[in-house]
Write an enzyme that holds these catalytic residues in place. Structure first.
Site, PDB file in Angstrom:
ATOM      1  N   ILE A  13       0.853  -1.202   0.000  1.00  0.00           N
ATOM      2  CA  ILE A  13       0.000   0.000   0.000  1.00  0.00           C
ATOM      3  C   ILE A  13       0.887   1.248   0.000  1.00  0.00           C
ATOM      4  O   ILE A  13       0.665   2.184  -0.765  1.00  0.00           O
ATOM      5  CB  ILE A  13      -0.961   0.006   1.204  1.00  0.00           C
ATOM      6  N   ASP A  32      10.807   3.009   6.308  1.00  0.00           N
ATOM      7  CA  ASP A  32      10.420   1.599   6.428  1.00  0.00           C
ATOM      8  C   ASP A  32      11.569   0.879   7.102  1.00  0.00           C
ATOM      9  O   ASP A  32      12.732   1.162   6.785  1.00  0.00           O
ATOM     10  CB  ASP A  32      10.143   1.006   5.037  1.00  0.00           C
ATOM     11  N   GLY A  37       8.047  -4.965   4.651  1.00  0.00           N
ATOM     12  CA  GLY A  37       8.125  -4.330   3.326  1.00  0.00           C
ATOM     13  C   GLY A  37       9.377  -4.779   2.578  1.00  0.00           C
ATOM     14  O   GLY A  37      10.282  -5.387   3.166  1.00  0.00           O
ATOM     15  N   GLN A  75       1.194   4.318   7.229  1.00  0.00           N
ATOM     16  CA  GLN A  75       0.781   2.979   6.776  1.00  0.00           C
ATOM     17  C   GLN A  75       1.531   1.866   7.499  1.00  0.00           C
ATOM     18  O   GLN A  75       1.130   0.709   7.437  1.00  0.00           O
ATOM     19  CB  GLN A  75       1.076   2.817   5.267  1.00  0.00           C
ATOM     20  N   SER A  80      -1.793  -8.727  10.080  1.00  0.00           N
ATOM     21  CA  SER A  80      -2.185 -10.118  10.331  1.00  0.00           C
ATOM     22  C   SER A  80      -2.764 -10.330  11.724  1.00  0.00           C
ATOM     23  O   SER A  80      -2.101 -10.125  12.746  1.00  0.00           O
ATOM     24  CB  SER A  80      -1.022 -11.087  10.126  1.00  0.00           C
ATOM     25  N   TYR A 143      -4.292  -7.530  17.255  1.00  0.00           N
ATOM     26  CA  TYR A 143      -4.092  -6.633  16.104  1.00  0.00           C
ATOM     27  C   TYR A 143      -5.207  -5.585  16.060  1.00  0.00           C
ATOM     28  O   TYR A 143      -4.953  -4.384  15.919  1.00  0.00           O
ATOM     29  CB  TYR A 143      -4.088  -7.456  14.808  1.00  0.00           C
ATOM     30  N   ARG A 272      -9.623 -20.075  12.026  1.00  0.00           N
ATOM     31  CA  ARG A 272      -8.531 -19.436  12.766  1.00  0.00           C
ATOM     32  C   ARG A 272      -9.032 -18.725  14.020  1.00  0.00           C
ATOM     33  O   ARG A 272     -10.098 -18.114  13.979  1.00  0.00           O
ATOM     34  CB  ARG A 272      -7.875 -18.366  11.880  1.00  0.00           C
TER      35      ARG A 272
HETATM   36  C1  UD1 Z   1      -7.976  -8.455   8.913  1.00  0.00           C
HETATM   37  C2  UD1 Z   1      -8.838  -7.224   8.704  1.00  0.00           C
HETATM   38  C3  UD1 Z   1      -8.268  -6.383   7.578  1.00  0.00           C
HETATM   39  C4  UD1 Z   1      -6.798  -6.099   7.828  1.00  0.00           C
HETATM   40  C5  UD1 Z   1      -6.051  -7.412   7.974  1.00  0.00           C
HETATM   41  C6  UD1 Z   1      -4.579  -7.192   8.287  1.00  0.00           C
HETATM   42  C7  UD1 Z   1     -11.084  -8.020   9.294  1.00  0.00           C
HETATM   43  C8  UD1 Z   1     -12.452  -8.268   8.837  1.00  0.00           C
HETATM   44  N1  UD1 Z   1     -10.209  -7.619   8.379  1.00  0.00           N
HETATM   45  O1  UD1 Z   1      -8.066  -9.235   7.770  1.00  0.00           O
HETATM   46  O2  UD1 Z   1      -8.981  -5.169   7.467  1.00  0.00           O
HETATM   47  O3  UD1 Z   1      -6.280  -5.417   6.727  1.00  0.00           O
HETATM   48  O4  UD1 Z   1      -6.614  -8.112   9.069  1.00  0.00           O
HETATM   49  O5  UD1 Z   1      -3.908  -8.398   8.304  1.00  0.00           O
HETATM   50  O6  UD1 Z   1     -10.775  -8.134  10.462  1.00  0.00           O
HETATM   51  N2  UD1 Z   1      -7.876 -17.439   5.137  1.00  0.00           N
HETATM   52  C9  UD1 Z   1      -7.987 -18.701   4.584  1.00  0.00           C
HETATM   53  N3  UD1 Z   1      -6.867 -19.261   4.047  1.00  0.00           N
HETATM   54  C10 UD1 Z   1      -5.648 -18.650   4.034  1.00  0.00           C
HETATM   55  C11 UD1 Z   1      -5.548 -17.347   4.605  1.00  0.00           C
HETATM   56  C12 UD1 Z   1      -6.684 -16.771   5.160  1.00  0.00           C
HETATM   57  O7  UD1 Z   1      -9.067 -19.307   4.582  1.00  0.00           O
HETATM   58  O8  UD1 Z   1      -4.679 -19.228   3.526  1.00  0.00           O
HETATM   59  C13 UD1 Z   1      -9.106 -16.816   5.664  1.00  0.00           C
HETATM   60  C14 UD1 Z   1      -8.976 -16.242   7.071  1.00  0.00           C
HETATM   61  O9  UD1 Z   1      -9.229 -17.223   8.050  1.00  0.00           O
HETATM   62  C15 UD1 Z   1     -10.054 -15.153   7.023  1.00  0.00           C
HETATM   63  C16 UD1 Z   1     -10.045 -14.677   5.568  1.00  0.00           C
HETATM   64  O10 UD1 Z   1      -9.397 -15.704   4.836  1.00  0.00           O
HETATM   65  O11 UD1 Z   1     -11.323 -15.687   7.322  1.00  0.00           O
HETATM   66  C17 UD1 Z   1      -9.257 -13.394   5.378  1.00  0.00           C
HETATM   67  O12 UD1 Z   1      -8.010 -13.514   6.019  1.00  0.00           O
HETATM   68  P1  UD1 Z   1      -6.843 -12.428   5.865  1.00  0.00           P
HETATM   69  O13 UD1 Z   1      -6.594 -12.177   4.430  1.00  0.00           O
HETATM   70  O14 UD1 Z   1      -5.698 -12.864   6.725  1.00  0.00           O
HETATM   71  O15 UD1 Z   1      -7.490 -11.114   6.415  1.00  0.00           O
HETATM   72  P2  UD1 Z   1      -8.419 -10.781   7.723  1.00  0.00           P
HETATM   73  O16 UD1 Z   1      -7.914 -11.484   8.924  1.00  0.00           O
HETATM   74  O17 UD1 Z   1      -9.837 -10.897   7.349  1.00  0.00           O
END
Ligand code: UD1
Length: 337
Positions: A13, A32, A37, A75, A80, A143, A272
């Site tokens: 970003i 940074d 990054g 930023q 995670s 987080y 998770r």
């Molecule tokens: C969260 C925040 C987001 C922030 C991010 C930073 C929410 C709703 N969103 O993202 O705004 O930018 O943290 O890290 O809280 N998953 C899988 N398989 C994988 C990886 C992930 O199924 O290999 C699933 C996760 O369990 C989750 C979804 O995909 O349900 C999204 O995961 P991820 O991309 O890590 O982001 P969030 O935790 O949603």
């Protein structure tokens, strides 16, 4: 000509913001510590920016970086949710302590405005959808708590010192240059690169969890708007930055299968810890006060991202850093506000 300080400039970003600020004719300074990054993300613009490899936990370094800057786009973070569950101390220092340093330094340097990369994770499991900014937050993971506490500091510095601050709650930003290589990487960067390599992605849970996945150019546009909007409308306030549409992971996998021409299957594993089930933004506040409209929808964003990883993998050896071919692909999608 204005000077923008971008923290976390070597992230996907931060580096997209740097390109956009240069494209509008302004000057860029960036810091940074390269913990998440990559210098490669700045490859073709490094000679045009004042890049400082330094840590925001050093207040002296942040003070020096803020000197003479008009806007700060903060930023830098260790993203995670699961990483913060595994290591809350590091999450807290990178995501909260560093923010307070940025605010103190920006206040003392008399910066015009600080725009902060806040997170949709602040909403947690509140049942109401879509999420709007007036809802009480309910963070689950360390987080989310650190990101929300940073928001409160932003608001506090406006109230106490009149430093203009704007918080942008990002909803799952994705796009070119997002690092796919860590177990903590965002789901779309991971899925796309795994599928391009013919590997099987893993869905944690039943795949019915949904996200308001937001292409990075939308976040970039929101930052630039947040710098220019009248203080009376935006200072000390929080805004959602998203597309206003949610897609579940099973559907996301189906869309990617088609885009990539992937014929394999997805694996399912346990949900998770700290995961949120559904996330969707109400955009009315951002539309009204920032003039924000999502310009790139989810599927178009996915197409651009898949293209980037596809062409970026040509000529690469061990990582997904920038190459000359990346710069060429990126220039086709040059950012426009
Ligand atoms: C969260 C925040 C987001 C922030 C991010 C930073 C929410 C709703 N969103 O993202 O705004 O930018 O943290 O890290 O809280 N998953 C899988 N398989 C994988 C990886 C992930 O199924 O290999 C699933 C996760 O369990 C989750 C979804 O995909 O349900 C999204 O995961 P991820 O991309 O890590 O982001 P969030 O935790 O949603």
């Amino acid at each position: 000509m204005a000077t923008y300080l971008i923290t976390g400039i070597a992230g996907f970003i931060g580096s997209a913001l740097a390109r956009a600020v240069l494209a509008q004719g302004d000057q860029v300074r960036g810091v940074d510590n390269l913990s998440t990054g990559k210098r490669d993300n700045l490859a073709e613009i490094l000679h045009r920016i004042d890049f400082r490899q330094t840590d925001l936990l050093s207040l002296d370094a942040v003070r020096s970086a803020c000197q003479g800057t008009d806007y700060v786009l903060h930023q830098a973070a260790i993203p995670s949710v699961p990483r913060s569950v595994a290591d809350p101390l590091t999450s807290n220092s990178a995501n909260l302590d560093a923010t307070v340093n940025v605010l103190v330094a920006a206040r003392d340097a008399k910066v015009k405005r600080v725009v902060y990369a806040a997170s949709s994770s602040a909403y947690g499991e509140t049942p109401t959808l879509p999420k709007h900014e007036a809802m009480p937050p309910d963070p689950i993971s360390p987080y989310a708590v650190a990101k929300l506490a940073s928001e409160y500091y932003m608001v506090s510095f406006y109230r106490c010192y009149r430093l203009e601050t704007v918080c942008l709650r990002y909803f799952n930003i994705f796009g070119p240059r997002q690092d796919p290589t860590s177990p903590y990487s965002g789901v779309l960067a991971k899925f796309i690169t795994q599928m391009l390599k013919g590997e099987h992605p893993t869905i944690f849970g039943d795949g019915r969890q949904s996200r308001d996945f937001t292409y990075v150019d939308n976040a970039v546009a929101a930052n630039l708007l947040a710098c220019k909007a009248p203080a009376a409308d935006v200072a000390g306030r929080v805004f959602n930055v998203a597309t206003g549409v949610r897609t579940d992971l099973n559907e996301t996998f189906r869309i990617l299968k088609k885009l990539i021409g992937y014929t394999g299957d997805v694996k399912y594993e346990a949900e998770r810890a700290g995961d949120v089930k559904h996330s969707l933004a109400d955009l009315s506040r951002a539309q009204k006060h920032l003039g924000y409209e999502p310009k790139v929808d989810f599927e178009e964003g996915l197409r651009r991202t898949v293209e980037w990883y596809k062409s970026g993998s040509v000529g690469r050896t061990s990582d997904f850093g920038s190459t000359i071919s990346d710069a060429v692909v990126e220039s086709k999608h040059e950012f426009k506000v």
